[in-house]
Design an enzyme around this catalytic site. Structure first.
Site, PDB file in Angstrom:
ATOM      1  N   ASP A 270       4.313  -9.990  -4.087  1.00 13.46           N
ATOM      2  CA  ASP A 270       4.675  -8.601  -4.395  1.00 13.46           C
ATOM      3  C   ASP A 270       4.482  -7.769  -3.128  1.00 13.46           C
ATOM      4  O   ASP A 270       3.428  -7.868  -2.486  1.00 13.46           O
ATOM      5  CB  ASP A 270       3.739  -8.077  -5.504  1.00 13.46           C
ATOM      6  CG  ASP A 270       4.419  -7.067  -6.430  1.00 13.46           C
ATOM      7  OD1 ASP A 270       5.339  -6.393  -5.969  1.00 13.46           O
ATOM      8  OD2 ASP A 270       4.005  -6.981  -7.596  1.00 13.46           O
TER       9      ASP A 270
ATOM     10  N   HIS B 144      10.586  -2.890   1.175  1.00 11.02           N
ATOM     11  CA  HIS B 144       9.658  -2.703   0.053  1.00 11.02           C
ATOM     12  C   HIS B 144       9.081  -4.021  -0.452  1.00 11.02           C
ATOM     13  O   HIS B 144       8.115  -4.022  -1.195  1.00 11.02           O
ATOM     14  CB  HIS B 144      10.363  -1.973  -1.093  1.00 11.02           C
ATOM     15  CG  HIS B 144      10.667  -0.537  -0.774  1.00 11.02           C
ATOM     16  ND1 HIS B 144       9.927   0.509  -1.274  1.00 11.02           N
ATOM     17  CD2 HIS B 144      11.604   0.029   0.027  1.00 11.02           C
ATOM     18  CE1 HIS B 144      10.412   1.658  -0.812  1.00 11.02           C
ATOM     19  NE2 HIS B 144      11.437   1.386  -0.015  1.00 11.02           N
TER      20      HIS B 144
HETATM   21  P1  ADQ Z   1       8.925  -3.072  -8.128  1.00 13.89           P
HETATM   22  O1  ADQ Z   1       9.083  -4.538  -8.017  1.00 13.89           O
HETATM   23  O2  ADQ Z   1       9.811  -2.406  -9.093  1.00 13.89           O
HETATM   24  O3  ADQ Z   1       9.051  -2.340  -6.733  1.00 13.89           O
HETATM   25  P2  ADQ Z   1       6.205  -1.838  -8.592  1.00 13.89           P
HETATM   26  O4  ADQ Z   1       5.642  -1.504  -7.280  1.00 13.89           O
HETATM   27  O5  ADQ Z   1       5.204  -2.349  -9.542  1.00 13.89           O
HETATM   28  O6  ADQ Z   1       7.353  -2.900  -8.578  1.00 13.89           O
HETATM   29  O7  ADQ Z   1       6.839  -0.514  -9.174  1.00 13.89           O
HETATM   30  C1  ADQ Z   1       7.329  -0.454 -10.468  1.00 13.89           C
HETATM   31  C2  ADQ Z   1       7.410   1.000 -10.933  1.00 13.89           C
HETATM   32  O8  ADQ Z   1       8.161   1.025 -12.143  1.00 13.89           O
HETATM   33  C3  ADQ Z   1       6.040   1.572 -11.243  1.00 13.89           C
HETATM   34  O9  ADQ Z   1       6.016   2.924 -10.890  1.00 13.89           O
HETATM   35  C4  ADQ Z   1       5.924   1.401 -12.755  1.00 13.89           C
HETATM   36  O10 ADQ Z   1       5.125   2.352 -13.417  1.00 13.89           O
HETATM   37  C5  ADQ Z   1       7.364   1.532 -13.193  1.00 13.89           C
HETATM   38  N1  ADQ Z   1       7.555   0.734 -14.404  1.00 13.89           N
HETATM   39  C6  ADQ Z   1       7.401  -0.589 -14.527  1.00 13.89           C
HETATM   40  N2  ADQ Z   1       7.605  -0.951 -15.820  1.00 13.89           N
HETATM   41  C7  ADQ Z   1       7.890   0.165 -16.495  1.00 13.89           C
HETATM   42  C8  ADQ Z   1       8.184   0.461 -17.864  1.00 13.89           C
HETATM   43  N3  ADQ Z   1       8.223  -0.476 -18.814  1.00 13.89           N
HETATM   44  N4  ADQ Z   1       8.448   1.723 -18.207  1.00 13.89           N
HETATM   45  C9  ADQ Z   1       8.399   2.684 -17.284  1.00 13.89           C
HETATM   46  N5  ADQ Z   1       8.117   2.474 -15.991  1.00 13.89           N
HETATM   47  C10 ADQ Z   1       7.866   1.236 -15.595  1.00 13.89           C
HETATM   48  C11 ADQ Z   1       9.327  -2.750  -5.368  1.00 13.89           C
HETATM   49  C12 ADQ Z   1       8.446  -3.888  -4.823  1.00 13.89           C
HETATM   50  C13 ADQ Z   1       6.984  -3.528  -4.969  1.00 13.89           C
HETATM   51  C14 ADQ Z   1       6.698  -2.195  -4.255  1.00 13.89           C
HETATM   52  C15 ADQ Z   1       7.686  -1.119  -4.728  1.00 13.89           C
HETATM   53  C16 ADQ Z   1       7.549   0.160  -3.908  1.00 13.89           C
HETATM   54  O11 ADQ Z   1       8.733  -5.101  -5.509  1.00 13.89           O
HETATM   55  O12 ADQ Z   1       6.169  -4.552  -4.420  1.00 13.89           O
HETATM   56  O13 ADQ Z   1       5.392  -1.778  -4.579  1.00 13.89           O
HETATM   57  O14 ADQ Z   1       9.026  -1.577  -4.583  1.00 13.89           O
HETATM   58  O15 ADQ Z   1       7.678  -0.086  -2.543  1.00 13.89           O
END
Ligand code: ADQ
Length: 478
Positions: free
Chosen positions: A355, A153
């Site tokens: 990311d 991921h």
């Molecule tokens: P993350 O680093 O966690 O994931 P991201 O892809 O942005 O990053 O996903 C975060 C998820 O958590 C999103 O669905 C977002 O809405 C939710 N989220 C974030 N802050 C929140 C909050 N305050 N309250 C509720 N929900 C919140 C890892 C990798 C990424 C990759 C994903 C999926 O780092 O690059 O996109 O896995 O593969």
């Protein structure tokens, strides 16, 4: 379909109705064909040589326990203080302790034994993320020759980053034990193939797959997405304003786990630079939602403190009695509320320094009203940028560039906003998470299976089929 799907991820999803794109996609895939979801128990305890059954319907969920020491060394240590910073180009934060790697391998080895005891011949396995890089390697040593896919991921590290590892050669060997290696972007695939090109143990086959020892691994990009319709529906649901009497005139939104890879200090500084140039009549806000994460790791304590200081300084400098320019919320917000906040925002800031994909960028696009959409400002170092060239792409290290992009976004004509949003939405829909899981599993089923190696047949008889003389002993499965 006769074969079961066995999914392994760091955490098991909670009980009840699943929510969130990835969890729903994996849930549906297991529920459709039957299978098992395996993950670490949220509480530490005694290491056991059996799984704990957490749930049995609509499919089994099995948990394995980490000891207190493994939690320190495997999870907080090797996974989150070595692999995470390394893959996010933060070699300066890598904390190399020999017990970290030792326990990382030990946990994967124990998990491999637990899986080997229950896996059936036709099962296919889908392993998720950097916590389990050596799992297939360990399974092969135990005589498990099922099709095993892996999805990373986070970004695939460059050769230079890999050289920070105590044993960089293991990385290529571990991953070569999978049949299918799924990465987020074409850029990640290029980095992975560069690693194999520079490794004399690897041979490229005419179809582009990589032969490593007895195993052949296929390396592909599968850009992950979200459940677009579900998020759009949540965003459009009528609801009272969450701001009450504190409704901002216009706001830019940021939503991230509080992680140093997300470029939050740069984002705050850039917003400060933008405020410098704002006329007094304009009262924009940055709504930043950043729940805590991995708080036991020092680098996360440092970034939390740094961000609080910057927000405090900027608010001290710019705020008026009736205006707080940065609203920094250090906790999780419900998905439905998040969707509505996205929909009403004029712009979204994604400024990751590195990311894998960044799902927030896709959620923002899905949440918009296509007739009057907000503008996505997106770091060119987030995987999402590869297919979203119509977002306002920025270099997250350049705060003036981000500040200019904020101004451009807030002043953009309706026509340009619509045209950019339509192009981004097309890309987001093309990577809907249900397509993502079916593409991955379809490809895994077509992969060439790993050939069983009989004891002694691989020149010494002590190695995994993908291996070229690793440390492990070929053990019986029972
Ligand atoms: P993350 O680093 O966690 O994931 P991201 O892809 O942005 O990053 O996903 C975060 C998820 O958590 C999103 O669905 C977002 O809405 C939710 N989220 C974030 N802050 C929140 C909050 N305050 N309250 C509720 N929900 C919140 C890892 C990798 C990424 C990759 C994903 C999926 O780092 O690059 O996109 O896995 O593969």
């Amino acid at each position: 379909m006769p074969e079961r799907l066995i999914v392994v991820s760091n955490r098991l999803p909670g009980g009840g109705k699943p929510s969130g794109g990835l969890v729903v996609a994996l849930h549906d895939a297991i529920a459709d064909r039957g299978g098992i979801w395996i993950g670490a128990h949220p509480e530490t305890g005694e290491a056991s040589d059996t799984f704990e059954e957490v749930e049995t319907t609509p499919y089994r969920k099995l948990a394995f326990r980490l000891t207190e020491e493994e939690q320190e060394n495997y999870y907080l240590g090797f996974a989150n203080s070595v692999l995470w910073p390394l893959c996010h180009r933060r070699g300066d934060l890598v904390d190399l302790q020999s017990e970290y790697e030792r326990d990382y391998i030990a946990v994967n080895r124990r998990l491999a034994r637990l899986i080997a005891d229950m896996v059936e011949e036709e099962d296919i396995l889908w392993i998720h993320d950097y916590h389990f890089l050596p799992l297939a390697y360990e399974l092969r040593k135990l005589g498990v020759f099922n099709r095993i896919g892996f999805f990373l991921h986070i970004p695939f590290p460059s050769l230079a980053d890999l050289s920070v590892l105590p044993t960089p050669a293991s990385f290529a060997e571990w991953l070569a034990s999978y049949n299918l290696l799924g990465l987020q972007t074409r850029r990640d695939v290029a980095r992975c193939l560069e690693m194999y090109r520079s490794d004399p143990r690897a041979e490229f086959l005419p179809d582009g797959t990589v032969k490593f020892g007895m195993n052949v691994v296929s390396v592909r990009s599968f850009p992950i997405g979200i459940d677009v319709a579900d998020f759009a529906r949540a965003a459009a649901e009528p609801a009272p304003s969450p701001f009450g009497r504190e409704e901002p005139d216009e706001y830019v939104i940021g939503v991230d786990r509080l992680d140093y890879s997300k470029g939050l200090p740069n984002r705050f500084h850039a917003f400060g630079e933008f405020l410098e140039t704002c006329p007094d009549t304009r009262r924009p806000c940055l709504i930043q939602i950043a729940p805590p994460t991995r708080e036991q790791v020092k680098a996360y304590q440092d970034i939390t403190r740094e961000l609080e200081e910057i927000a405090g300084r900027l608010n001290g400098r710019f705020a008026a009695l009736d205006w707080t320019p940065i609203r920094y919320i250090h906790r999780a917000v419900e998905r439905e509320e998040l969707a509505r906040l996205h929909r009403n925002a004029k712009a979204c800031l994604v400024t990751s320094l590195a990311d894998g994909m960044n799902l927030v960028a896709k959620e923002f696009v899905a949440a918009q009203d296509p007739d009057d959409p907000g503008v996505l400002i997106l770091s060119k170092f987030a995987g999402a940028a590869e297919d979203m060239g119509q977002a306002l792409l920025v270099n997250p290290y350049n705060t003036s560039e981000i500040a200019e992009a904020i101004e451009t976004a807030l002043d953009m004509s309706l026509e340009e906003r619509r045209q950019r949003h339509a192009a981004c939405l097309e890309a987001v829909e093309a990577s809907d998470v249900s397509l993502w899981s079916s593409h991955f599993l379809g490809m895994l089923e077509r992969c060439m299976p790993t050939l069983p190696v009989r004891r002694g047949a691989a020149g010494g008889g002590g190695e995994a089929p993908g291996g070229t003389g690793g440390s492990g002993m070929m053990a019986d499965r029972a």
